[in-house]
Design a protein around this motif. Structure first.
Motif, mmCIF file in Angstrom:
data_model
loop_
_atom_site.group_PDB
_atom_site.id
_atom_site.type_symbol
_atom_site.label_atom_id
_atom_site.label_comp_id
_atom_site.label_asym_id
_atom_site.label_seq_id
_atom_site.Cartn_x
_atom_site.Cartn_y
_atom_site.Cartn_z
ATOM 1 N N THR A 1 36.319 34.519 26.953
ATOM 2 C CA THR A 1 35.347 33.801 27.783
ATOM 3 C C THR A 1 35.411 34.236 29.244
ATOM 4 O OG1 THR A 1 36.816 31.954 28.407
ATOM 5 C CG2 THR A 1 35.694 31.811 26.270
ATOM 6 N N MET A 2 36.388 35.071 29.578
ATOM 7 C CA MET A 2 36.564 35.495 30.972
ATOM 8 C C MET A 2 35.672 36.690 31.289
ATOM 9 S SD MET A 2 40.710 35.029 31.435
ATOM 10 C CE MET A 2 40.663 35.440 33.184
ATOM 11 N N LYS A 3 35.445 36.912 32.562
ATOM 12 C CA LYS A 3 34.596 38.009 33.009
ATOM 13 C C LYS A 3 35.260 39.359 32.753
ATOM 14 C CE LYS A 3 32.914 35.183 36.890
ATOM 15 N NZ LYS A 3 32.924 35.055 38.371
ATOM 16 N N GLU A 4 34.464 40.326 32.370
ATOM 17 C CA GLU A 4 34.955 41.699 32.198
ATOM 18 C C GLU A 4 35.495 42.203 33.537
ATOM 19 O OE1 GLU A 4 35.261 45.311 29.754
ATOM 20 O OE2 GLU A 4 34.511 43.315 29.210
ATOM 21 N N GLY A 5 36.726 42.702 33.533
ATOM 22 C CA GLY A 5 37.321 43.226 34.760
ATOM 23 C C GLY A 5 37.978 42.181 35.634
ATOM 24 N N SER A 6 38.020 40.934 35.166
ATOM 25 C CA SER A 6 38.787 39.931 35.909
ATOM 26 C C SER A 6 40.274 40.264 35.770
ATOM 27 C CB SER A 6 38.484 38.523 35.398
ATOM 28 O OG SER A 6 38.744 38.421 34.004
ATOM 29 N N VAL A 7 41.086 39.660 36.627
ATOM 30 C CA VAL A 7 42.501 40.040 36.730
ATOM 31 C C VAL A 7 43.393 38.816 36.575
ATOM 32 C CG1 VAL A 7 44.282 41.014 38.248
ATOM 33 C CG2 VAL A 7 41.973 42.004 38.225
ATOM 34 N N ILE A 8 44.476 38.993 35.817
ATOM 35 C CA ILE A 8 45.524 37.978 35.717
ATOM 36 C C ILE A 8 46.799 38.555 36.308
ATOM 37 C CG2 ILE A 8 47.042 36.717 34.149
ATOM 38 C CD1 ILE A 8 44.703 36.577 32.167
ATOM 39 N N VAL A 9 47.391 37.844 37.266
ATOM 40 C CA VAL A 9 48.713 38.183 37.794
ATOM 41 C C VAL A 9 49.637 37.034 37.416
ATOM 42 C CG1 VAL A 9 50.112 38.666 39.837
ATOM 43 C CG2 VAL A 9 47.751 39.514 39.713
ATOM 44 N N ASP A 10 50.513 37.251 36.441
ATOM 45 C CA ASP A 10 51.364 36.171 35.939
ATOM 46 C C ASP A 10 52.765 36.298 36.520
ATOM 47 O OD1 ASP A 10 52.550 34.097 34.603
ATOM 48 O OD2 ASP A 10 51.796 34.646 32.625
ATOM 49 N N VAL A 11 53.004 35.564 37.605
ATOM 50 C CA VAL A 11 54.313 35.607 38.253
ATOM 51 C C VAL A 11 55.384 34.989 37.365
ATOM 52 C CG1 VAL A 11 55.576 34.986 40.360
ATOM 53 C CG2 VAL A 11 53.140 35.495 40.489
ATOM 54 N N ALA A 12 54.988 34.156 36.424
ATOM 55 C CA ALA A 12 55.937 33.494 35.524
ATOM 56 C C ALA A 12 56.403 34.394 34.383
ATOM 57 C CB ALA A 12 55.310 32.229 34.943
ATOM 58 N N VAL A 13 56.040 35.668 34.418
ATOM 59 C CA VAL A 13 56.360 36.569 33.310
ATOM 60 C C VAL A 13 57.860 36.658 33.058
ATOM 61 C CG1 VAL A 13 56.396 38.658 34.760
ATOM 62 C CG2 VAL A 13 55.858 38.846 32.311
ATOM 63 N N ASP A 14 58.691 36.532 34.117
ATOM 64 C CA ASP A 14 60.142 36.634 33.886
ATOM 65 C C ASP A 14 60.699 35.398 33.198
ATOM 66 O OD1 ASP A 14 59.963 34.930 36.043
ATOM 67 O OD2 ASP A 14 61.000 36.253 37.450
ATOM 68 N N GLN A 15 59.880 34.363 33.037
ATOM 69 C CA GLN A 15 60.246 33.194 32.236
ATOM 70 C C GLN A 15 59.358 33.087 30.999
ATOM 71 O OE1 GLN A 15 63.535 32.301 33.869
ATOM 72 N NE2 GLN A 15 62.774 30.518 32.801
ATOM 73 N N GLY A 16 58.795 34.218 30.579
ATOM 74 C CA GLY A 16 57.972 34.257 29.385
ATOM 75 C C GLY A 16 56.486 34.226 29.648
ATOM 76 N N GLY A 17 56.091 33.804 30.866
ATOM 77 C CA GLY A 17 54.687 33.828 31.250
ATOM 78 C C GLY A 17 53.920 32.587 30.840
ATOM 79 N N CYS A 18 52.906 32.221 31.642
ATOM 80 C CA CYS A 18 52.059 31.078 31.281
ATOM 81 C C CYS A 18 50.724 31.541 30.700
ATOM 82 C CB CYS A 18 51.847 30.158 32.476
ATOM 83 S SG CYS A 18 51.163 30.917 33.939
ATOM 84 N N VAL A 19 50.625 32.841 30.426
ATOM 85 C CA VAL A 19 49.461 33.427 29.752
ATOM 86 C C VAL A 19 49.948 33.996 28.421
ATOM 87 C CG1 VAL A 19 47.648 35.176 29.890
ATOM 88 C CG2 VAL A 19 48.370 33.954 31.956
ATOM 89 N N GLU A 20 49.323 33.617 27.348
ATOM 90 C CA GLU A 20 49.813 33.998 26.022
ATOM 91 C C GLU A 20 49.911 35.505 25.849
ATOM 92 O OE1 GLU A 20 48.804 33.188 21.270
ATOM 93 O OE2 GLU A 20 47.455 32.440 22.831
ATOM 94 N N THR A 21 49.018 36.266 26.472
ATOM 95 C CA THR A 21 48.948 37.706 26.252
ATOM 96 C C THR A 21 49.728 38.521 27.287
ATOM 97 O OG1 THR A 21 46.825 37.559 27.405
ATOM 98 C CG2 THR A 21 46.766 37.731 25.007
ATOM 99 N N ILE A 22 50.495 37.844 28.148
ATOM 100 C CA ILE A 22 51.238 38.592 29.165
ATOM 101 C C ILE A 22 52.512 39.186 28.564
ATOM 102 C CG2 ILE A 22 52.759 36.786 30.077
ATOM 103 C CD1 ILE A 22 50.691 39.308 32.158
#
Length: 368
Positions: free
Chosen positions: A255-276
């Motif tokens: 549902t997100m825009k093509e070319g939008s960006v996710i920066v997941d700072v929580a990645v070192d704790q597993g991330g808050c985005v399922e696909t990170i």
């Protein structure tokens, strides 16, 4: 105490755990400090500066053989060989996202004190805060960079220009990372919305940002609606010591825009985005369903001079306490005791145990 400062070897990790000034302070307190050759070069700190401060320059093997090893980042696989049962390791560990490291520390019997779970009575995390400030500010910068077309983004200027709308920035979490990300993004002229579950925190953020930032309660329907309009999403959710919850699911990406960006700072704790997933500074992004994912797990390593001094300002008092008193320091400083994650083969961080289904004991039980 003999204190070892190894060189960080994670990809593009240029921070160092102690500055020459910090080494001089430890030496004046009667401690011996050994520093791996070249450990400070990435932060602009020469071996000669460490020698002048009273350190002895050594190999990696010698630095790791010290009684207490102070690092920046968690040991990686090639460093597991240095773990042992008479080692006190003081560093970021982020165990809830790293089962292999958790197992290695438990198998070796290493006493591991994690910066990120040292906690003050008010709930704040003094040794995580400085790097969260850096990472939050960098999240807005990196998001702006990767929104550029050559980086795979939508080709949007974060702050827009007169007559053209700015980017919509969605910040997941209103803690230290989220606040700093919002500060930079709003300062660049973006439309910023912060999501958090804590109403009191949202009230505070509304007071300090005023009309420059919108605050919204973090619920699944609110998140699902907002991601469709977001140009940049910053993941900034933290549960101390625990794996971050997945707030943005794979299904939401379509549902997100093509070319939008996710920066997941929580990645070192597993991330808050399922696909990170974790990435590196040399290869920071990948694309899923047309959305650019930035998952660098050591973001502050890109600005090592700033990050090293900011980190050491906070870690040195705790390092001095450990050097002076050894593990007895945990008995006199409850905040430091909460940093204990592993000891003599036992896991002492309940959040990590919950993440992996491992039995835990309390720090007091382990120390007893």
């Amino acid at each position: 105490m003999l204190i070892g400062i190894p060189k960080e070897i994670k990809t593009m990790e240029n921070r160092v755990s102690m500055t020459p000034g910090a080494v001089e302070t430890l030496v004046r307190r009667g401690h011996a400090v050994i520093v791996e050759k070249g450990a400070g070069l990435g932060s602009g700190l020469s071996d000669d500066e460490y020698v002048a401060a009273g350190a002895r320059m050594v190999s990696a093997d010698e630095a790791w053989a010290a009684e207490m090893v102070i690092k920046v980042k968690e040991p990686i696989a090639s460093e597991y060989k240095y773990l042992r049962d008479d080692l006190l390791l003081f560093t970021y560990l982020h165990l809830a996202a790293d089962k292999k490291l958790t197992d290695a520390l438990l198998k070796a019997g290493t006493t591991g004190i994690a910066y990120e779970t040292v906690q003050l009575p008010d709930g704040s995390l003094p040794l995580l805060t400085p790097m969260s400030e850096v990472a939050g500010r960098m999240a807005a910068q990196e998001g702006a960079l990767h929104l550029e077309k050559p980086k795979g983004g939508r080709g949007i200027l974060l702050g827009g220009v007169p007559g053209v709308a700015p980017a919509n920035v969605m910040v997941m979490g209103g803690g230290v990372v989220g606040t700093n990300a919002a500060k930079i993004a709003a300062g660049m002229g973006a439309r910023v919305t912060i999501f958090d579950v804590n109403h009191a925190r949202l009230q505070y953020l509304d007071d300090i940002f005023g009309s420059r930032v919108t605050t919204i309660t973090s619920t699944e329907p609110n998140i699902r609606a907002a991601v469709t309009q977001a140009d940049l999403v910053v993941g900034a959710v933290l549960i101390p010591g625990a794996k971050a919850p997945n707030l943005i699911t794979r299904g939401m990406l379509s549902t997100m825009k093509e070319g939008s960006v996710i920066v997941d700072v929580a990645v070192d704790q597993g991330g808050c985005v399922e696909t990170i997933k974790p990435t590196t500074h040399t290869d920071p992004t990948y694309v899923v369903d047309g959305v650019v994912h930035y998952g660098v797990a050591n973001m502050p390593g890109a600005v090592p001079r700033t990050s090293t001094f900011a980190l050491v300002n906070q870690t040195l008092p705790y390092a001095l306490l450990l050097a002076d008193k050894g593990l007895d320091a945990l008995g006199v400083n409850n905040s430091l005791k909460l940093g204990l994650n592993t000891m003599k083969g036992r896991l002492t961080c309940a959040a990590v145990g919950e993440a992996f289904g491992i039995d835990t004991v309390t720090p007091d039980e382990a120390l007893a």
